[in-house]
Write a protein that holds these residues in place. Structure first.
Motif, PDB file in Angstrom:
ATOM      1  N   PRO A   1       0.834  -1.200   0.000  1.00 48.59           N
ATOM      2  CA  PRO A   1       0.000   0.000   0.000  1.00 48.59           C
ATOM      3  C   PRO A   1       0.872   1.254   0.000  1.00 48.59           C
ATOM      4  O   PRO A   1       2.006   1.215   0.466  1.00 48.59           O
ATOM      5  CB  PRO A   1      -0.773  -0.117   1.322  1.00 48.59           C
ATOM      6  CG  PRO A   1      -0.717  -1.550   1.696  1.00 48.59           C
ATOM      7  CD  PRO A   1       0.583  -2.053   1.182  1.00 48.59           C
ATOM      8  N   ASP A   2       0.348   2.325  -0.555  1.00 47.28           N
ATOM      9  CA  ASP A   2       1.075   3.594  -0.589  1.00 47.28           C
ATOM     10  C   ASP A   2       0.180   4.657   0.055  1.00 47.28           C
ATOM     11  O   ASP A   2      -0.768   5.137  -0.559  1.00 47.28           O
ATOM     12  CB  ASP A   2       1.389   3.951  -2.057  1.00 47.28           C
ATOM     13  CG  ASP A   2       2.227   5.207  -2.174  1.00 47.28           C
ATOM     14  OD1 ASP A   2       2.347   5.937  -1.162  1.00 47.28           O
ATOM     15  OD2 ASP A   2       2.773   5.459  -3.263  1.00 47.28           O
ATOM     16  N   LYS A   3       0.496   4.974   1.281  1.00 47.91           N
ATOM     17  CA  LYS A   3      -0.368   5.894   2.053  1.00 47.91           C
ATOM     18  C   LYS A   3      -0.427   7.282   1.411  1.00 47.91           C
ATOM     19  O   LYS A   3      -1.365   8.044   1.643  1.00 47.91           O
ATOM     20  CB  LYS A   3       0.136   6.016   3.493  1.00 47.91           C
ATOM     21  CG  LYS A   3       0.162   4.696   4.261  1.00 47.91           C
ATOM     22  CD  LYS A   3      -1.203   4.347   4.816  1.00 47.91           C
ATOM     23  CE  LYS A   3      -1.127   3.022   5.557  1.00 47.91           C
ATOM     24  NZ  LYS A   3      -2.436   2.499   5.933  1.00 47.91           N
ATOM     25  N   LYS A   4       0.608   7.608   0.615  1.00 50.48           N
ATOM     26  CA  LYS A   4       0.629   8.961   0.017  1.00 50.48           C
ATOM     27  C   LYS A   4      -0.390   9.109  -1.112  1.00 50.48           C
ATOM     28  O   LYS A   4      -0.836  10.213  -1.409  1.00 50.48           O
ATOM     29  CB  LYS A   4       2.026   9.243  -0.534  1.00 50.48           C
ATOM     30  CG  LYS A   4       3.068   9.503   0.537  1.00 50.48           C
ATOM     31  CD  LYS A   4       4.400   9.764  -0.145  1.00 50.48           C
ATOM     32  CE  LYS A   4       5.523   9.437   0.842  1.00 50.48           C
ATOM     33  NZ  LYS A   4       6.739   9.041   0.151  1.00 50.48           N
ATOM     34  N   LEU A   5      -0.722   8.004  -1.752  1.00 52.99           N
ATOM     35  CA  LEU A   5      -1.687   8.086  -2.861  1.00 52.99           C
ATOM     36  C   LEU A   5      -3.083   8.409  -2.347  1.00 52.99           C
ATOM     37  O   LEU A   5      -3.484   7.953  -1.264  1.00 52.99           O
ATOM     38  CB  LEU A   5      -1.727   6.752  -3.621  1.00 52.99           C
ATOM     39  CG  LEU A   5      -0.542   6.404  -4.512  1.00 52.99           C
ATOM     40  CD1 LEU A   5      -0.713   5.006  -5.088  1.00 52.99           C
ATOM     41  CD2 LEU A   5      -0.412   7.409  -5.645  1.00 52.99           C
ATOM     42  N   ARG A   6      -3.840   9.184  -3.125  1.00 52.72           N
ATOM     43  CA  ARG A   6      -5.222   9.508  -2.715  1.00 52.72           C
ATOM     44  C   ARG A   6      -6.183   8.404  -3.133  1.00 52.72           C
ATOM     45  O   ARG A   6      -7.232   8.213  -2.531  1.00 52.72           O
ATOM     46  CB  ARG A   6      -5.653  10.841  -3.333  1.00 52.72           C
ATOM     47  CG  ARG A   6      -5.089  12.040  -2.558  1.00 52.72           C
ATOM     48  CD  ARG A   6      -5.611  13.342  -3.109  1.00 52.72           C
ATOM     49  NE  ARG A   6      -7.073  13.403  -3.086  1.00 52.72           N
ATOM     50  CZ  ARG A   6      -7.782  14.039  -4.011  1.00 52.72           C
ATOM     51  NH1 ARG A   6      -7.192  14.633  -5.020  1.00 52.72           N
ATOM     52  NH2 ARG A   6      -9.098  14.067  -3.921  1.00 52.72           N
TER      53      ARG A   6
END
Lengths: 80, 585
Positions: free
Chosen positions: A55-60
């Protein structure tokens, strides 16, 4: 004699299948280690990512476009 | 114009025949080969489709295939490139069938069928979307498809209008609600691509409270869910990219124990199932709310294996702004043969939609003469009903007297549910009926409930349904709470959480079945029947009179009502056998 011929045929078929398995495995191993392996190693040296696995927490959002535009009929004759 | 849709080589192979835009025949290959979820080339299903219309292959103008094989091949190669050298064993085991079958679809079709026409390839999730929208009652609708994986896509949404479909966004492999559900299914000791519904049933026994279920919180650690419902999984908890096994050691550690094998189901397993169901519902609710904002339609259609989650389906209209819902009855890959054929007719060829899938009775049927010939040639004792009125009265009486009935009438259903054509029927008012069915007939886990069949106009009296009741309830796709005052009166169809996965019946769809339920209501005061699929554990639903008779004689089914004939088990004990010894789950 008839039983011998039937048994011989069955045995020969099994022998053929075993040979097929061995040859198949050798060929597939070659393809795997040379084709897949080398490509994978070289690509990874250049930081190529084949799959997103974290997962990439920065992506919206994780939604990506599906290419919704209408396609010509010829597109559906292709297997890709 | 005839168009044939095909689905095969993954699971649930099937064929669908469209005549001038209308489905005239559809069947899954497993019903003929008797191998559950058979993935082989659906030659028997194709033969049935052609024979049902008395045509040969030259009459078929197009064949539609349910995916793009080379795109799938690309994804598989990417899996191996990503996982090298961990995927070595998977590569050796899966590559031969990939090369010999999956990439040679056109050759196979032409060789097996001697077909000379065009073969078109419809992307997998487009085939799902088409199977949901193009045969739905809506002119315009939002579309959601979600399953394990297609070529690359695991979840997609879009819009359908008239005969056009536009899929807008997607989530790509390896992030997949279907694969998450399958992984936990495997972790709980059930078979993947077969027993996900058991986990759904088990979830009702667990803690369905997000605040107190610790496994809900633990499972949330492995998946990041955005406000728009899009999600991504942490793949260190999964092994399906490079192994035939799905959960990783890390996942086992997170869930406090190894993969369940033979041991009894405990509170922990139930809570894990509940946690998974809660996460699935949370993701789907967020996705559907996002779709409603984006697509701006109050109608929703769904397909893909995830759309068979009937527990969630019953909550959709209450939890989201959508007002009307239609779900493809055969939502798993079997239904994509409908989608592939309908997409060619309506969308690629641009023909107007002229068909709504109002029932699923699309499979083979057998005439009374054929049935009688089978009985006579096998010395099977039977009696004949004088007419349908007598059949209905006698069958209702037998059910009321707590007999278990194998009910075989008309065309077989297309899809995973028995809907009154190949069903086992019994008395829902008998407290012991669930136990009787589980021990004598179905031999299945005690936690799994049985479904109630009720006439549509009576459903609101007994169940807390959406209003109006969605047509999807006709296909046993919705779970609703049983009204509290009725729960003790129909115990064998009331699940532990007070719910029931009902099938609603309209007279136009199946008049004989409708009349039978009404007649049972006259005797018992409650017009509801227990309806469960007519099969032996581990086998597909019966297709032929032979399958039905064999099933009755191998289980504890008391009578078979087939065509205009009644066959009693006790009259034919010479053919008795024990199906449980042969059962493979």
């Amino acid at each position: 004699m008839k039983d011998f011929i039937i048994g011989f045929k069955i045995g020969f078929k099994e022998f053929g299948e075993n040979i097929f398995l061995v040859v198949n495995s050798i060929l597939l191993s070659f393809v795997y280690f040379v084709g897949i392996g080398l490509t994978s190693l070289v690509a990874k040296l250049f930081w190529k990512k084949f799959l997103d696995t974290k997962p990439d927490k920065k992506l919206r959002t994780y939604w990506s476009n599906f290419n919704p535009e209408e396609k010509p009929v010829e597109e559906y004759y292709r297997q890709f | 114009m005839y168009i044939l849709g095909l689905s095969c080589y993954y699971h649930d192979s099937s064929a669908t025949l469209l005549k001038d835009g209308k489905i005239v025949a559809a069947c899954e290959e497993e019903r003929f080969t008797r191998k559950k979820h058979d993935s082989s080339f659906p030659l028997n299903s194709i033969r049935y489709c052609l024979d049902s219309q008395k045509i040969d292959i030259e009459k078929i103008e197009y064949i539609g295939f349910y995916e793009k094989p080379l795109l799938k091949f690309e994804r598989i190669i990417y899996q191996h490139l990503h996982s090298f050298p961990l995927s070595y064993k998977l590569f050796l085991s899966s590559t031969p069938s990939l090369i010999n079958e999956k990439l040679r679809v056109v050759e196979k079709i032409k060789k097996e069928l001697k077909y000379k026409g065009d073969v078109l390839f419809v992307p997998h999730h487009m085939a799902h979307a088409a199977s949901a929208f193009l045969v739905s009652p809506f002119e315009k609708a939002a579309i959601l498809t979600s399953d394990g994986v297609g070529e690359w896509t695991t979840t997609a949404y879009g819009i359908g209008e008239k005969n056009k479909i536009s899929l807008l966004k997607e989530i790509k492999f390896p992030h997949s609600i279907g694969l998450l559900y399958s992984t936990i299914t495997a972790y709980l000791g059930f078979s993947v691509n077969n027993s996900e519904y058991k986990v759904m049933s088990l979830s009702s026994y667990g803690d369905m409270n997000t605040g107190t279920n610790k496994y809900y919180k633990k499972l949330k650690q492995i998946i990041d869910i955005k406000d728009d419902g899009s999600f991504r999984m942490d793949m260190s908890y999964f092994e399906f990219i490079y192994k035939n096994r799905m959960p990783s050691k890390k996942l086992c550690s997170l869930l406090d124990g190894p993969i369940r094998k033979e041991e009894l189901i405990t509170r922990r397993h139930k809570d894990i199932a509940a946690g998974l169901q809660l996460i699935t519902e949370e993701i789907l609710t967020k996705i559907l709310n996002h779709i409603h904002k984006t697509v701006k339609s109050d109608n929703l259609v769904m397909a893909g294996g995830v759309a068979l989650n009937s527990v969630y389906n019953g909550k959709i209209l209450a939890k989201t702004p959508f007002k009307r819902l239609w779900i493809q009855p055969n939502s798993s890959d079997g239904g994509t043969s409908i989608g592939a054929a309908a997409y060619i007719y309506n969308t690629i060829l641009g023909k107007k939609r002229n068909y709504v899938m109002e029932d699923a009775y699309l499979g083979p049927e057998f005439s009374n003469e054929e049935i009688e010939y089978f009985f006579d040639s096998n010395k099977i004792k039977y009696t004949v009903f004088k007419n349908n009125d007598y059949l209905v009265k006698k069958t209702a009486k037998l059910i009321y007297e707590n007999n278990v009935i194998g009910y075989f009438q008309g065309r077989m259903e297309f899809g995973p549910r028995a809907l009154g054509a190949r069903s086992i029927l019994s008395n829902p008012c008998n407290k012991k009926m669930q136990e009787i069915l589980n021990t004598k007939v179905k031999h299945r886990e005690s936690f799994r409930p049985f479904a109630p069949a009720v006439c549509k106009e009576d459903a609101l009296k007994y169940f807390e349904c959406d209003m109006p009741i969605p047509d999807s309830a006709d296909f046993m796709l919705m779970v609703y709470p049983v009204k509290k005052e009725w729960r003790e009166k129909i115990p064998s169809v009331t699940h532990v959480d007070g719910s029931g996965r009902l099938q609603t019946i309209e007279i136009k769809d199946n008049p004989l079945y409708y009349a039978l339920i009404k007649e049972f209501g006259k005797l018992s005061g409650i017009p509801i029947l227990v309806n469960t699929s007519f099969n032996i554990r581990g086998e597909p639903i019966v297709c032929t009179p032979y399958d039905a008779y064999r099933c009755m004689m191998g289980t504890g089914i008391d009578c078979l009502v087939i065509g205009k004939y009644l066959v009693k088990r006790e009259d034919n004990l010479q053919d008795k056998w024990d199906s449980e010894k042969a059962a493979i789950d």
